[in-house]
Design an enzyme around this catalytic site. Structure first.
Site, PDB file in Angstrom:
ATOM      1  N   LYS A   1       0.869  -1.181   0.000  1.00 20.00           N
ATOM      2  CA  LYS A   1       0.000   0.000   0.000  1.00 20.00           C
ATOM      3  C   LYS A   1       0.900   1.223   0.000  1.00 20.00           C
ATOM      4  O   LYS A   1       2.055   1.150   0.443  1.00 20.00           O
ATOM      5  CB  LYS A   1      -0.877   0.012   1.258  1.00 20.00           C
ATOM      6  CG  LYS A   1      -2.091   0.910   1.140  1.00 20.00           C
ATOM      7  CD  LYS A   1      -3.195   0.228   0.379  1.00 20.00           C
ATOM      8  CE  LYS A   1      -4.437   1.067   0.270  1.00 20.00           C
ATOM      9  NZ  LYS A   1      -5.548   0.264  -0.309  1.00 20.00           N
TER      10      LYS A   1
ATOM     11  N   ASP B   1      -6.682   4.381  -5.148  1.00 19.45           N
ATOM     12  CA  ASP B   1      -7.363   4.214  -3.859  1.00 19.45           C
ATOM     13  C   ASP B   1      -8.012   5.569  -3.551  1.00 19.45           C
ATOM     14  O   ASP B   1      -8.193   6.378  -4.465  1.00 19.45           O
ATOM     15  CB  ASP B   1      -6.333   3.785  -2.791  1.00 19.45           C
ATOM     16  CG  ASP B   1      -7.004   3.360  -1.488  1.00 19.45           C
ATOM     17  OD1 ASP B   1      -7.636   2.300  -1.469  1.00 19.45           O
ATOM     18  OD2 ASP B   1      -6.909   4.099  -0.489  1.00 19.45           O
TER      19      ASP B   1
END
Ligand code: NAD
Length: 368
Positions: free
Chosen positions: A53, A93
């Protein structure tokens, strides 16, 4: 100066994979937790990908498009060879989108030797359709969630037709899940986002019209076809499905205590605090975990990566059919694990994910 992060958690199953978030409140610990969830998600889905991430501490709404492009390119060049089609593959995201992915991959390709440039296209997913993107990627997370519900609702004696739902967040994930559920006959009664909360009983909110409004105005506030309500009231609206699709840990114990729903469907990552989840389970409310419900995004990202590597473009029906197959199989895995370990669905989803990773470590052994 902006602070950026990339955390690579585990790559036993394949190259690291995970979104890039642009948000003012991110921290290293936050990104680490989300990277772990990506490892779990890819394993549960049986994708040949690991968990990562990343993000930049910035409010993308506070800077111009040109600044956003320069920030994205600078961050991508700082990541350098830490990303790549065989190494680590970013995706959109919160706060990032297909345009930002296009700038990322364009920067990556420009920093790559000419012979590797075609493959370089698969270094980032969630790209625009005209620049290596996949059909069905925009709606993928919402679509995947609908496929999971297809598999689990009938067992609870529920169907889409006439089911009512409310959502936190009406961004990429929320607005697609909202629209697709309405197409299947469900009714959207209330939405809360960073600009305010709205409610409409009876016929419910027109999910398509609301998506257009959010696109034009940046949020649900001032949508005139529904009544504006206080966020506190939003959580009290009785619905069949309550769908948090915004940020982490938004449903805490206080919020859980006022919820009136049968199922909490986690569209966002980790939207429910552990205390809230315990309370909901005690009340007999089913909690469908994020690593299953929102795995449609990474699954179509995987399909995009596959198409790029073969220089192919699949039709939307083919992408949808593959996505459906993956989501059904994962939902089955979670249900089987819940049965086998006699546990809740979140524990079951982690069991199903970890068992797979465990088997791979065991089979591969230790080199040399
Ligand atoms: P997005 O930026 O498109 O939308 C975020 C939404 O959250 C917006 O509607 C925003 O108004 C709302 N929001 C932000 N702060 C809020 C607050 N304080 N109160 C209420 N609402 C607030 O992001 P997204 O891509 O839709 O992602 C949403 C969630 O889904 C995140 O947890 C993300 O990690 C997860 N997710 C996204 C994808 C994807 O493909 N985009 C895939 C898997 C998981």
């Amino acid at each position: 100066m902006y602070k950026g992060y990339r955390v690579q958690h585990n790559n036993i199953l394949g190259p690291y994979k995970g979104g890039i978030r642009f948000h003012p409140d991110i921290s290293l610990d936050h990104i680490k937790a989300l990277a772990v969830l990506m490892t779990m998600k890819c394993s549960l889905m049986r994708l040949p990908l690991g968990g990562a991430k990343g993000g930049v501490q910035v409010d993308p709404r506070s800077i111009s498009q040109n600044e956003l492009m320069r920030l994205t390119r600078r961050f991508t060049s700082a990541l350098g060879s830490n990303i790549g089609p065989e190494r680590d593959i970013p995706a959109p995201d919160v706060g990032t989108n297909a345009q930002i992915m296009a700038w990322m991959v364009d920067t990556y390709i420009n920093l790559t030797d000419v012979p590797n440039r075609t493959l370089g296209m698969s270094a980032v997913t969630g790209k625009p359709l005209e620049f290596g993107g996949s059909h069905g990627r925009n709606k993928a997370t919402g679509q995947g969630l609908v496929y999971v519900l297809d598999e689990v609702l009938p067992e609870m004696g529920m169907s889409f037709d006439g089911a009512t739902f409310s959502m936190i967040g009406y961004g990429n994930v929320g607005s697609w899940a909202g629209r697709l559920l309405c197409h299947r006959g469900a009714k959207l009664l209330a939405v809360l986002d960073h600009t305010g909360a709205i409610h409409r009983d009876g016929a419910g909110i027109d999910a398509e019209a609301l998506a257009r409004h959010v696109e034009a105005h940046g949020g649900v506030a001032e949508y005139t076809e529904a009544e504006s309500i206080e966020p506190k009231q939003f959580y009290r609206v009785p619905v069949d499905l309550f769908i948090p699709a915004a940020l982490e840990q938004m449903v805490d114990l206080d919020k859980a205590k006022v919820l009136q729903c049968r199922v909490l469907v986690e569209a966002a990552n980790a939207p429910t605090t552990p205390e809230a989840e315990r309370y909901l389970l005690e009340q007999g409310i089913c909690v469908l975990p994020a690593i299953l419900c929102n795995a449609g995004g990474v699954t179509v990202s995987y399909l995009e990566w596959k198409q790029n590597r073969n220089a192919e473009t699949w039709e939307e029906q083919r992408v949808d059919a593959e996505l459906r197959r993956h989501m059904f199989a994962a939902a089955q895995r979670v249900k089987l694990a819940a049965h086998r370990y006699d546990c809740d669905l979140r524990t079951a989803s982690y069991c199903a994910a970890l068992e797979n990773i465990g088997r791979v470590y065991h089979t591969r052994g230790i080199f040399p």
